[in-house]
Design a protein around this motif. Structure first.
Motif, short mmCIF file in Angstrom:
data_model
loop_
_atom_site.label_atom_id
_atom_site.label_comp_id
_atom_site.label_asym_id
_atom_site.label_seq_id
_atom_site.Cartn_x
_atom_site.Cartn_y
_atom_site.Cartn_z
N ASP A 1 0.84 -1.19 0.00
CA ASP A 1 0.00 0.00 0.00
C ASP A 1 0.87 1.25 0.00
OD1 ASP A 1 -2.15 -1.58 -0.02
OD2 ASP A 1 -2.75 -1.23 2.05
N ARG B 1 3.31 5.09 2.91
CA ARG B 1 2.42 3.96 3.14
C ARG B 1 1.10 4.51 3.70
NH1 ARG B 1 3.89 -0.88 2.87
NH2 ARG B 1 6.09 -0.37 3.14
N GLU C 1 -3.41 4.62 2.66
CA GLU C 1 -4.51 4.34 1.75
C GLU C 1 -4.96 5.64 1.10
OE1 GLU C 1 -7.68 2.21 3.48
OE2 GLU C 1 -6.43 0.53 4.16
#
Length: 566
Positions: A411, A447, A449
């Motif tokens: 991610d 890292r 979302e």
């Protein structure tokens, strides 16, 4: 803390044994009495030497030994006052007793024996050792000293009877009466000493209790969220806690106490309310705006109370309580929204199933559609249904206890490119002008979302737009590489500085400076940042040395090589 009183068993057979109260060894009262007796002994010794010298000067017959005894007594008294350590009470006929009372008895007895007929009578001096024994000693010491003096007087009467002819009954009667009087004096003096010890012990206990209560009160007042001012009848402030400084501002904490409440025009209404409290002798309550050094006035609820006047010589004081209405409303809203939050968690569970059905139905419908516009509409339905599903998940994550969650190593997002896309999308949707982008993270990946980063950036931009001006550059979004090579994101606006009360609660749930806001935005931003190992904060600063100051919210991302677990 040791007890101010120590109870002694007394001497066997002593009438006072069960009632004997002995003061603490460090009793200030008896220490002062000891010094007083030492001063009195020194004075008596000096007077004795002077009397001997005066007698010699007027050619009155004196015994040469009396002068030597007086000089030696003066030296012994001065030495005892300087070197003898006294710890009350005198418990026996040794040590301090011998250095004080014992020397006095021996000296006065010797003077009585060597006196010539018709010269000075030294009998009244025996009252001094009797008083010392009764006041500074235990019952046995006081009675024993008095008995010793009485025996010495009787012995002197017997010596005079043997040495001189005449009727001895007068001398023995005088010695008996003197001894009886000394016993009465010893009894009264010892009872007064006991009363002094009890009152001193009570005073020490009361002082210790008062000090403890004062410390507790100071601690409670210091930690109160309400502001507290203590005002006298002339309008002078004698005490103020940190909360009052935060509410009133204007450097109240740095002002020397006491000071006039009318020191600032903004506090004039407070001074008037305190004056009304004293004039009516009744509690007052009022809501009033208090002007601040910077920013809008603060609505404050003010309540006053008068302290009870237990002594007519001491005036009552007005205790003024200050309560920030915005914080009060925030706490009330917090309680209401906390209940709503529990309900929303239950509702979120129920929303999941319809959202899943909508997503599945739109996917099935998209398979049968041929028209591009229709397929585009179904795609929008699916996209927004998925976004709602993620929001539902976030609400559930916030409402339940924090759970262990491992973010996949894959991610990773390009910070500069993602922030540019999200910021331009926000500008198109809000049609906000004057937003500048300065993205210089060096192509670093973070890292995070994307959808969570979107929620953070949109929330920060919405807050900035609410208070920023309309000029170009009033809102600036920047990225950079900070300390230890960690990427950072900043959203800066030229709005007014946030008040200290607002800054303390920025990232708390359900707190907002606006009544129509739920106060969850920055709280969710903090939760999302912590979930990804990032930190979010606020500071007031200028982007350049010559530029204006503004409000900046910054996010410091975790290292891309770190695997995050919550």
């Amino acid at each position: 803390m040791s007890s101010p009183l120590l109870w002694s068993r007394g001497e066997p057979g002593s009438e006072w044994g069960s009632l004997d109260t002995t003061p603490h060894p460090d009793s200030p009262a008896l220490q002062r009495l000891w010094r007083g007796f030492m001063t009195a002994r020194s004075f008596v010794a000096a007077v004795l030497v002077m009397l001997q010298g005066v007698s010699v000067g007027i050619n009155q017959a004196i015994h040469p030994t009396a002068l030597i005894i007086s000089i030696l007594y003066l030296a012994a008294v001065l030495g005892a006052a300087r070197y003898v350590r006294f710890r009350p009470p005198l418990r026996g006929f040794h040590g301090a007793w011998l250095a004080s009372i014992g020397i006095d008895l021996a000296t006065f007895t010797a003077l009585q024996l060597v006196q010539l007929p018709g010269s000075i009578n030294y009998t009244p001096l025996f009252a001094l050792p009797v008083l010392m024994g009764a006041v500074l000693g235990t019952a046995s010491v006081g009675l024993g000293t008095t008995a010793a003096v009485t025996l010495l007087l009787l012995g002197d009467a017997g010596w005079q009877w043997l040495d001189h002819s005449g009727d001895p009954s007068t001398r023995f009667l005088q010695a008996a009466l003197t001894g009886t009087g000394l016993f009465v004096v010893a009894l009264l003096a010892h009872q007064l000493a006991l009363r002094l010890a009890r009152e001193e012990a009570q005073a020490l206990r009361s002082r210790s209790t008062a000090q403890l209560h004062a410390q507790v009160n100071d601690l409670v007042i210091e930690t109160l969220s309400e502001g507290v001012l203590v005002i006298d009848a002339e309008g002078r402030v004698h005490s103020a806690n940190p909360a009052a400084d935060a509410i009133l501002g204007r450097g109240l904490a740095a002002m020397a106490l006491p000071f006039e409440l009318d020191a600032h025009p903004a506090w004039h209404s407070l001074a008037v309310l305190a004056e009304e409290t004293f004039s009516h002798r009744q509690p007052q309550s009022q809501e009033m705006p208090i002007a601040q050094a910077g920013g809008a006035p603060r609505e404050v609820r003010v309540r006053t109370r008068l302290t009870p006047a237990t002594d007519r010589r001491i005036d009552s004081l007005c205790v003024m309580f200050l309560q920030d209405l915005r914080e009060l409303e925030a706490r009330i809203r917090t309680e209401k929204l906390a209940a709503m939050g529990r309900m929303s968690a239950a509702v979120a569970h129920e929303i999941r199933n319809p959202l899943a059905a909508i997503t599945q139905a739109s996917a099935l419908l998209g398979e049968d559609l041929v028209d591009p516009s229709h397929r585009q509409l179904t795609a929008m339905v699916q996209q927004n249904a998925q976004r709602l599903a993620r929001i539902v998940d976030d609400v559930l994550d916030v409402s339940r206890a924090r759970q262990q969650r491992s973010l996949p190593l894959g991610d990773l997002v390009a910070l500069d490119a993602t922030v540019r896309t999200l910021a331009e999308e926000w500008v198109r949707q809000t049609r906000r002008q004057g937003v500048l982008l300065a993205l210089d993270a060096g192509g670093r990946d973070v890292r995070f979302e994307v959808e969570h980063l979107r929620r953070i950036l949109v929330n920060l931009l919405d807050n900035a737009a609410r208070y920023a001006g309309d000029r170009d550059g009033s809102i600036q979004v920047t990225t950079a590489t900070g300390a230890r090579g960690r990427a950072t994101l900043q959203v800066w606006s030229d709005g007014m500085p946030l008040e200290s009360a607002v800054q303390r609660h920025l990232f708390e749930p359900f707190f907002s400076s606006e009544s129509r806001s739920s106060g969850l935005g920055l709280f969710i931003c903090r939760e999302l940042c912590e979930r990804h190992g990032a930190t979010i904060g606020y500071e007031r600063r200028a982007l350049s040395a010559a530029g204006p100051e503004g409000n900046e919210f910054f996010v410091v991302f975790a290292s891309a090589e770190t695997r995050l677990t919550q």
